[in-house]
Enzyme design. Structure first.
Site, PDB file in Angstrom:
ATOM      1  N   ARG A  48       0.861  -1.361   0.010  1.00  0.00           N
ATOM      2  CA  ARG A  48       0.106  -0.047   0.199  1.00  0.00           C
ATOM      3  C   ARG A  48       0.934   1.214   0.233  1.00  0.00           C
ATOM      4  O   ARG A  48       1.790   1.279   0.880  1.00  0.00           O
ATOM      5  CB  ARG A  48      -1.006   0.050   1.040  1.00  0.00           C
ATOM      6  CG  ARG A  48      -0.191   0.087   2.421  1.00  0.00           C
ATOM      7  CD  ARG A  48      -1.416   0.606   3.607  1.00  0.00           C
ATOM      8  NE  ARG A  48      -0.748   0.053   5.063  1.00  0.00           N
ATOM      9  CZ  ARG A  48      -0.010   0.638   5.707  1.00  0.00           C
ATOM     10  NH1 ARG A  48       0.642   1.902   5.180  1.00  0.00           N
ATOM     11  NH2 ARG A  48       0.298   0.332   6.783  1.00  0.00           N
ATOM     12  N   HIS A  67      -1.896   3.430   6.481  1.00  0.00           N
ATOM     13  CA  HIS A  67      -2.854   2.511   6.774  1.00  0.00           C
ATOM     14  C   HIS A  67      -4.318   2.928   6.607  1.00  0.00           C
ATOM     15  O   HIS A  67      -5.073   2.255   5.995  1.00  0.00           O
ATOM     16  CB  HIS A  67      -2.652   1.708   8.231  1.00  0.00           C
ATOM     17  CG  HIS A  67      -3.588   1.041   8.608  1.00  0.00           C
ATOM     18  ND1 HIS A  67      -3.823  -0.328   8.132  1.00  0.00           N
ATOM     19  CD2 HIS A  67      -4.541   1.305   9.526  1.00  0.00           C
ATOM     20  CE1 HIS A  67      -4.864  -0.865   8.842  1.00  0.00           C
ATOM     21  NE2 HIS A  67      -5.456   0.058   9.532  1.00  0.00           N
ATOM     22  N   TYR A 121       7.160   4.632  10.581  1.00  0.00           N
ATOM     23  CA  TYR A 121       7.375   3.330  10.674  1.00  0.00           C
ATOM     24  C   TYR A 121       8.105   2.684   9.299  1.00  0.00           C
ATOM     25  O   TYR A 121       8.472   1.681   9.290  1.00  0.00           O
ATOM     26  CB  TYR A 121       6.431   2.480  11.201  1.00  0.00           C
ATOM     27  CG  TYR A 121       5.013   2.429  10.429  1.00  0.00           C
ATOM     28  CD1 TYR A 121       4.879   1.737   9.403  1.00  0.00           C
ATOM     29  CD2 TYR A 121       3.848   3.214  10.721  1.00  0.00           C
ATOM     30  CE1 TYR A 121       3.642   1.770   8.431  1.00  0.00           C
ATOM     31  CE2 TYR A 121       2.538   3.435  10.235  1.00  0.00           C
ATOM     32  CZ  TYR A 121       2.706   2.566   9.029  1.00  0.00           C
ATOM     33  OH  TYR A 121       1.393   2.544   8.186  1.00  0.00           O
TER      34      TYR A 121
HETATM   35  C1  LIG Z   1      -9.828  -8.221  16.076  1.00  0.00           C
HETATM   36  C2  LIG Z   1      -8.864  -6.906  15.907  1.00  0.00           C
HETATM   37  N1  LIG Z   1      -7.969  -6.425  16.409  1.00  0.00           N
HETATM   38  C3  LIG Z   1      -7.207  -5.227  16.080  1.00  0.00           C
HETATM   39  C4  LIG Z   1      -7.830  -4.498  15.424  1.00  0.00           C
HETATM   40  C5  LIG Z   1      -7.101  -2.875  15.063  1.00  0.00           C
HETATM   41  N2  LIG Z   1      -6.692  -3.301  13.628  1.00  0.00           N
HETATM   42  C6  LIG Z   1      -7.431  -2.364  12.631  1.00  0.00           C
HETATM   43  S1  LIG Z   1      -6.552  -2.848  11.161  1.00  0.00           S
HETATM   44  C7  LIG Z   1      -5.369  -3.687  11.852  1.00  0.00           C
HETATM   45  C8  LIG Z   1      -4.131  -4.262  10.966  1.00  0.00           C
HETATM   46  C9  LIG Z   1      -4.769  -4.976   9.790  1.00  0.00           C
HETATM   47  O1  LIG Z   1      -3.610  -5.425   9.083  1.00  0.00           O
HETATM   48  P1  LIG Z   1      -3.674  -6.445   7.924  1.00  0.00           P
HETATM   49  O2  LIG Z   1      -4.686  -7.461   8.278  1.00  0.00           O
HETATM   50  O3  LIG Z   1      -2.517  -6.724   7.184  1.00  0.00           O
HETATM   51  O4  LIG Z   1      -4.607  -5.543   6.722  1.00  0.00           O
HETATM   52  P2  LIG Z   1      -4.058  -4.239   5.992  1.00  0.00           P
HETATM   53  O5  LIG Z   1      -4.863  -2.934   6.862  1.00  0.00           O
HETATM   54  O6  LIG Z   1      -2.511  -4.024   6.237  1.00  0.00           O
HETATM   55  O7  LIG Z   1      -4.394  -4.179   4.696  1.00  0.00           O
HETATM   56  C10 LIG Z   1      -5.635  -3.926  13.158  1.00  0.00           C
HETATM   57  C11 LIG Z   1      -4.609  -4.463  14.151  1.00  0.00           C
HETATM   58  C12 LIG Z   1      -9.059  -4.959  14.202  1.00  0.00           C
HETATM   59  N3  LIG Z   1      -9.563  -4.029  13.808  1.00  0.00           N
HETATM   60  N4  LIG Z   1      -9.608  -6.184  14.823  1.00  0.00           N
END
Ligand SMILES: Cc1ncc(C[n+]2csc(CCOP(=O)(O)OP(=O)(O)O)c2C)c(N)n1
Length: 369
Positions: free
Chosen positions: A269, A273, A282
């Protein structure tokens, strides 16, 4: 047997790629897509990029409160969407998949309306922005808790198998989602039950600020499939055609009763985020720049130019028409007006209980002043 016609070997050492970065076809088989299909895929890449840009602007204008930038994911999005039968198969996307649902056929007006919470939102403004869904196109509404949609996706796929419908479910998620228990429970269950599902990990290397190497000790996500008894493919996610062809194979494999697969698409990306994140804290700018050189739109454009299907004039016309389509969709979505507050009470009960009727009446008084 389907195995005999498999084009791709699972668990490859390097990500599967079909286009070089300069847009040359490198596939070990003949390209069998029509010119029309190739141009539609490119148009969808452009629409996805422009939608992402528009949503970013709407957030900065204060019209929507949240966006999850998707630029860099478009090759994966368009590859997945084009391998499905829209309105027949089921898609369980996550919040970064706006381009995927757009390419599947969800009207941009609905996507804007969802993000802005206007009356044109089929979800009635009751979801966070960037959480699309479509009953008409079998798109399960995106959820915020990561990996929480994978269990329902596998459950739906098992139901398709038991009913013999010939449908396939596809569920997408990020690399961070693979650290959740929900992911492992879902993949395990899919393997045991031989569910017609494809699990697609869009590995963009970060879960917000957490680097991939802090997420897992595995060499990649695809190898995890081995433990769950299904093939795992690691694909160059910036190569739209590689994403498409691998998806097409595993979707048809699932459709013909050969069970699930896990596909890891290695993407990046370019943006933060979300609109609430500062990615400069980061990751170095040079890393972002390096990945931009591998851009899926640029690569596909070079590929089409080599085949004489696209030139600068055609590209400009295509962009102009995509811009106009999105501008008109946004205008219509906004013109629908804000979602009425009392929609909050709809669709929960077939017959609304007295206490909710009372609350509704109270709210009406408040909003009338
Ligand atoms: C169960 C849960 N834990 C924590 C979060 C907070 N959170 C939102 S997005 C995210 C990271 C997700 O990363 P990834 O799965 O790699 O997807 P990306 O956003 O990088 O596309 C986190 C930890 C959440 N939404 N749900």
């Amino acid at each position: 047997m389907i195995q005999e016609v498999q084009r791709f070997k699972p668990f490859s050492a390097k990500p599967i790629a079909l286009l070089s970065e300069a847009g040359e076809w490198r596939g070990p088989f003949d390209l069998d897509l029509t010119e029309e299909k190739l141009l539609t895929m490119y148009r969808d890449l452009v629409r996805a990029r422009l939608l992402d840009e528009r949503l970013g602007k709407l957030q900065r204008m204060g019209k929507t409160s949240f966006v999850a930038p998707a630029a860099g994911h478009e090759g994966a999005h368009i590859g997945v969407a084009h391998a499905l039968r829209p309105g027949f198969d089921w898609l369980f996307p996550y919040y970064r998949d706006m381009g995927m649902v757009l390419a599947l056929g969800v009207p941009p007006k609905e996507l804007f309306a969802q993000s802005l919470a206007t009356r044109a939102d089929p979800n009635k403004g009751r979801q966070m922005p960037a959480h699309p869904g479509s009953a008409a196109l079998n798109v399960f509404t995106a959820a915020s808790p990561i990996a929480s949609h994978l269990g329902p996706a596998v459950g739906a796929a098992i139901s398709m198998k038991l009913r013999g419908t010939g449908q396939v479910a596809v569920a997408s998620f990020g690399d961070g989602a693979t650290s959740e228990g929900d992911f492992h429970a879902a993949v395990n269950f899919a393997g045991v039950q031989g569910a017609p599902i494809v699990l697609v990990c869009e590995n963009n290397r970060y879960a917000i600020s957490v680097d991939f190497h802090k997420q897992t000790a595995s060499e990649n996500i695809a190898v995890k499939a081995h433990a769950y008894g299904m093939p795992g493919y690691v694909v160059d996610g910036m190569d739209t055609l590689a994403c498409y062809y691998v998806m097409q194979e595993v979707v048809e494999r699932a459709r013909s009763g050969h069970g699930p697969a896990l596909v890891e698409m290695v993407v990046y990306r370019y943006g933060a985020h979300s609109s609430a994140d500062d990615d400069a804290r980061y990751r170095p700018r040079e890393e972002v720049q390096r990945w931009r050189q591998r851009d899926p739109l640029r690569r596909f454009k070079a590929f089409l130019e080599r085949r004489g299907l696209l030139d600068d004039a055609k590209e400009a016309a295509l962009r102009e028409s995509a811009e106009a389509e999105l501008a008109a969709a946004l205008k219509e979505a906004e013109a629908a007006g804000p979602v009425p507050t009392d929609w909050l009470f709809d669709d929960v009960y077939a017959e609304r209980p007295a206490f909710l009727e009372e609350q509704r009446a109270q709210l009406e008084g408040v909003t009338r002043g």
